[in-house]
Design a protein around this motif. Sequence first.
Motif, PDB file in Angstrom:
ATOM      1  N   GLY A   1      56.977  34.826  -4.604  1.00  0.00           N
ATOM      2  CA  GLY A   1      57.623  33.645  -5.203  1.00  0.00           C
ATOM      3  C   GLY A   1      56.347  32.807  -5.658  1.00  0.00           C
ATOM      4  N   ASN A   2      57.087  31.831  -6.686  1.00  0.00           N
ATOM      5  CA  ASN A   2      55.965  30.892  -7.146  1.00  0.00           C
ATOM      6  C   ASN A   2      55.024  30.075  -6.180  1.00  0.00           C
ATOM      7  OD1 ASN A   2      54.685  30.371  -9.777  1.00  0.00           O
ATOM      8  ND2 ASN A   2      55.933  28.132  -9.565  1.00  0.00           N
ATOM      9  N   TYR A   3      55.650  29.573  -5.247  1.00  0.00           N
ATOM     10  CA  TYR A   3      54.983  28.711  -4.583  1.00  0.00           C
ATOM     11  C   TYR A   3      53.825  29.407  -3.654  1.00  0.00           C
ATOM     12  CZ  TYR A   3      53.854  25.928  -0.169  1.00  0.00           C
ATOM     13  OH  TYR A   3      52.966  25.054   0.579  1.00  0.00           O
ATOM     14  N   TYR A   4      54.162  30.342  -3.009  1.00  0.00           N
ATOM     15  CA  TYR A   4      52.992  31.647  -2.345  1.00  0.00           C
ATOM     16  C   TYR A   4      52.182  32.066  -3.257  1.00  0.00           C
ATOM     17  CZ  TYR A   4      55.459  30.332   1.854  1.00  0.00           C
ATOM     18  OH  TYR A   4      55.899  29.699   3.169  1.00  0.00           O
ATOM     19  N   PHE A   5      52.638  32.405  -4.422  1.00  0.00           N
ATOM     20  CA  PHE A   5      51.488  33.038  -5.565  1.00  0.00           C
ATOM     21  C   PHE A   5      50.498  31.864  -5.831  1.00  0.00           C
ATOM     22  CE2 PHE A   5      50.399  32.717 -10.088  1.00  0.00           C
ATOM     23  CZ  PHE A   5      49.687  33.861 -10.131  1.00  0.00           C
ATOM     24  N   LYS A   6      51.103  30.422  -5.991  1.00  0.00           N
ATOM     25  CA  LYS A   6      50.033  29.564  -6.518  1.00  0.00           C
ATOM     26  C   LYS A   6      48.942  29.194  -5.255  1.00  0.00           C
ATOM     27  CE  LYS A   6      52.221  27.193 -10.303  1.00  0.00           C
ATOM     28  NZ  LYS A   6      52.771  26.115 -10.643  1.00  0.00           N
ATOM     29  N   LYS A   7      49.715  29.287  -3.922  1.00  0.00           N
ATOM     30  CA  LYS A   7      49.004  28.565  -2.720  1.00  0.00           C
ATOM     31  C   LYS A   7      48.102  29.877  -2.465  1.00  0.00           C
ATOM     32  CE  LYS A   7      49.939  27.802   1.946  1.00  0.00           C
ATOM     33  NZ  LYS A   7      49.734  28.835   2.882  1.00  0.00           N
ATOM     34  N   ASP A   8      48.428  31.123  -2.487  1.00  0.00           N
ATOM     35  CA  ASP A   8      47.593  32.198  -1.962  1.00  0.00           C
ATOM     36  C   ASP A   8      46.915  33.255  -2.945  1.00  0.00           C
ATOM     37  OD1 ASP A   8      48.381  31.419   0.564  1.00  0.00           O
ATOM     38  OD2 ASP A   8      50.058  32.531   0.731  1.00  0.00           O
ATOM     39  N   HIS A   9      47.129  33.279  -4.272  1.00  0.00           N
ATOM     40  CA  HIS A   9      46.808  34.303  -5.069  1.00  0.00           C
ATOM     41  C   HIS A   9      46.342  33.912  -6.453  1.00  0.00           C
ATOM     42  CE1 HIS A   9      48.241  37.130  -2.055  1.00  0.00           C
ATOM     43  NE2 HIS A   9      49.533  36.410  -2.062  1.00  0.00           N
ATOM     44  N   LYS A  10      46.793  32.685  -6.802  1.00  0.00           N
ATOM     45  CA  LYS A  10      46.332  32.134  -8.338  1.00  0.00           C
ATOM     46  C   LYS A  10      45.133  32.112  -8.339  1.00  0.00           C
ATOM     47  CE  LYS A  10      47.631  28.640 -11.388  1.00  0.00           C
ATOM     48  NZ  LYS A  10      46.540  28.754 -12.242  1.00  0.00           N
ATOM     49  N   LYS A  11      44.157  31.462  -7.762  1.00  0.00           N
ATOM     50  CA  LYS A  11      42.935  31.237  -7.939  1.00  0.00           C
ATOM     51  C   LYS A  11      42.074  32.699  -8.248  1.00  0.00           C
ATOM     52  CE  LYS A  11      39.068  28.426  -6.243  1.00  0.00           C
ATOM     53  NZ  LYS A  11      38.735  27.509  -5.118  1.00  0.00           N
ATOM     54  N   ARG A  12      42.412  33.388  -7.204  1.00  0.00           N
ATOM     55  CA  ARG A  12      41.731  34.792  -7.222  1.00  0.00           C
ATOM     56  C   ARG A  12      42.208  35.419  -8.841  1.00  0.00           C
ATOM     57  NH1 ARG A  12      43.903  37.074  -3.399  1.00  0.00           N
ATOM     58  NH2 ARG A  12      45.328  38.391  -4.597  1.00  0.00           N
ATOM     59  N   VAL A  13      43.291  35.654  -8.970  1.00  0.00           N
ATOM     60  CA  VAL A  13      43.706  36.163 -10.014  1.00  0.00           C
ATOM     61  C   VAL A  13      43.180  35.536 -11.551  1.00  0.00           C
ATOM     62  CG1 VAL A  13      45.800  36.762 -11.679  1.00  0.00           C
ATOM     63  CG2 VAL A  13      45.898  37.066  -9.096  1.00  0.00           C
ATOM     64  N   ASP A  14      43.084  34.349 -11.456  1.00  0.00           N
ATOM     65  CA  ASP A  14      42.264  33.556 -12.578  1.00  0.00           C
ATOM     66  C   ASP A  14      40.748  33.974 -12.442  1.00  0.00           C
ATOM     67  OD1 ASP A  14      45.015  32.472 -13.158  1.00  0.00           O
ATOM     68  OD2 ASP A  14      44.352  30.579 -12.309  1.00  0.00           O
ATOM     69  N   LYS A  15      40.337  33.774 -11.410  1.00  0.00           N
ATOM     70  CA  LYS A  15      38.681  34.049 -11.608  1.00  0.00           C
ATOM     71  C   LYS A  15      38.696  35.515 -11.885  1.00  0.00           C
ATOM     72  CE  LYS A  15      36.730  30.929  -8.365  1.00  0.00           C
ATOM     73  NZ  LYS A  15      35.734  30.988  -7.260  1.00  0.00           N
ATOM     74  N   ALA A  16      39.522  36.448 -11.537  1.00  0.00           N
ATOM     75  CA  ALA A  16      39.301  37.905 -12.188  1.00  0.00           C
ATOM     76  C   ALA A  16      39.573  37.950 -13.826  1.00  0.00           C
ATOM     77  CB  ALA A  16      40.369  38.738 -11.547  1.00  0.00           C
ATOM     78  N   LEU A  17      40.276  37.122 -14.177  1.00  0.00           N
ATOM     79  CA  LEU A  17      40.478  36.944 -15.531  1.00  0.00           C
ATOM     80  C   LEU A  17      39.193  36.575 -15.994  1.00  0.00           C
ATOM     81  CD1 LEU A  17      42.234  36.717 -18.316  1.00  0.00           C
ATOM     82  CD2 LEU A  17      42.749  34.682 -17.725  1.00  0.00           C
ATOM     83  N   LEU A  18      38.567  35.550 -15.683  1.00  0.00           N
ATOM     84  CA  LEU A  18      37.239  34.989 -16.261  1.00  0.00           C
ATOM     85  C   LEU A  18      36.382  36.257 -16.116  1.00  0.00           C
ATOM     86  CD1 LEU A  18      35.734  32.665 -17.772  1.00  0.00           C
ATOM     87  CD2 LEU A  18      35.351  31.900 -15.298  1.00  0.00           C
ATOM     88  N   ARG A  19      36.263  36.814 -15.130  1.00  0.00           N
ATOM     89  CA  ARG A  19      35.105  37.997 -15.157  1.00  0.00           C
ATOM     90  C   ARG A  19      35.503  38.980 -16.015  1.00  0.00           C
ATOM     91  NH1 ARG A  19      32.145  40.525 -11.408  1.00  0.00           N
ATOM     92  NH2 ARG A  19      32.587  39.139  -9.757  1.00  0.00           N
ATOM     93  N   ASP A  20      36.852  39.320 -16.106  1.00  0.00           N
ATOM     94  CA  ASP A  20      37.257  40.230 -16.946  1.00  0.00           C
ATOM     95  C   ASP A  20      36.872  39.937 -18.713  1.00  0.00           C
ATOM     96  OD1 ASP A  20      38.011  41.907 -15.095  1.00  0.00           O
ATOM     97  OD2 ASP A  20      40.295  41.565 -15.524  1.00  0.00           O
ATOM     98  N   LEU A  21      37.265  38.419 -18.961  1.00  0.00           N
ATOM     99  CA  LEU A  21      36.924  38.034 -20.177  1.00  0.00           C
ATOM    100  C   LEU A  21      35.399  37.970 -20.478  1.00  0.00           C
ATOM    101  CD1 LEU A  21      39.113  35.132 -20.369  1.00  0.00           C
ATOM    102  CD2 LEU A  21      39.509  37.293 -21.413  1.00  0.00           C
TER     103      LEU A  21
END
Length: 185
Positions: free
Chosen positions: A125-145
């Motif tokens: 769900g969106n709430y737990y995604f933002k709470k537990d996973h979003k920051k990591r997925v976004d940082k992985a994006l920056l690394r990949d970019l």
Amino acid sequence: MTKLRSTLSGIALSGVLLGAGAAPALADSTASSGHSAAVAAAAPTKAQKLSKMKSLTEDSNASTGRWLDAMNQHLAHKQAIDKYKFSWKTDYCTSSPDTLPGGYNFKMACWRHDFGYRNYKSLVGNYYFKKDHKKRVDKALLRDLYSACDYRPWADPYPASQRARLKAACRKTARTYYGAVSAAG
């Protein structure tokens, strides 16, 4: 004549097996449905899916490699990854450019990012995604970019000074994309 005898022997053996209630492997139409039931019974749990997701969306080069392997397995319809029933849909970098001057390509980075967002939101769900996973997925994006910005063709058509400017522009665009998904996502 020898071929006819061996064929007749095979038919006779099949008849004996059928008469005895045993079905030869070629005549068994339930084998594939029995296998499907076994595969369905072995479907990954939510915890296993989350663990797999984490291994594919971490902020590391190893995780990027695991995601690329998983993506290739998915494209080849391999059960090892398809059993997770992940969503592989992507619009790449949405309405932002996927490619930049100098040969820089952000498609794979954006695809992995979409993969993380879509699957985590579906699983937790969106709430737990933002709470537990979003920051990591976004940082992985920056690394990949940034990794995409490190691209340099073996026969680079640009002089070193121009390549340096193109790379700097690529990294600036990468930070802009990261800032946008970090703020909105």
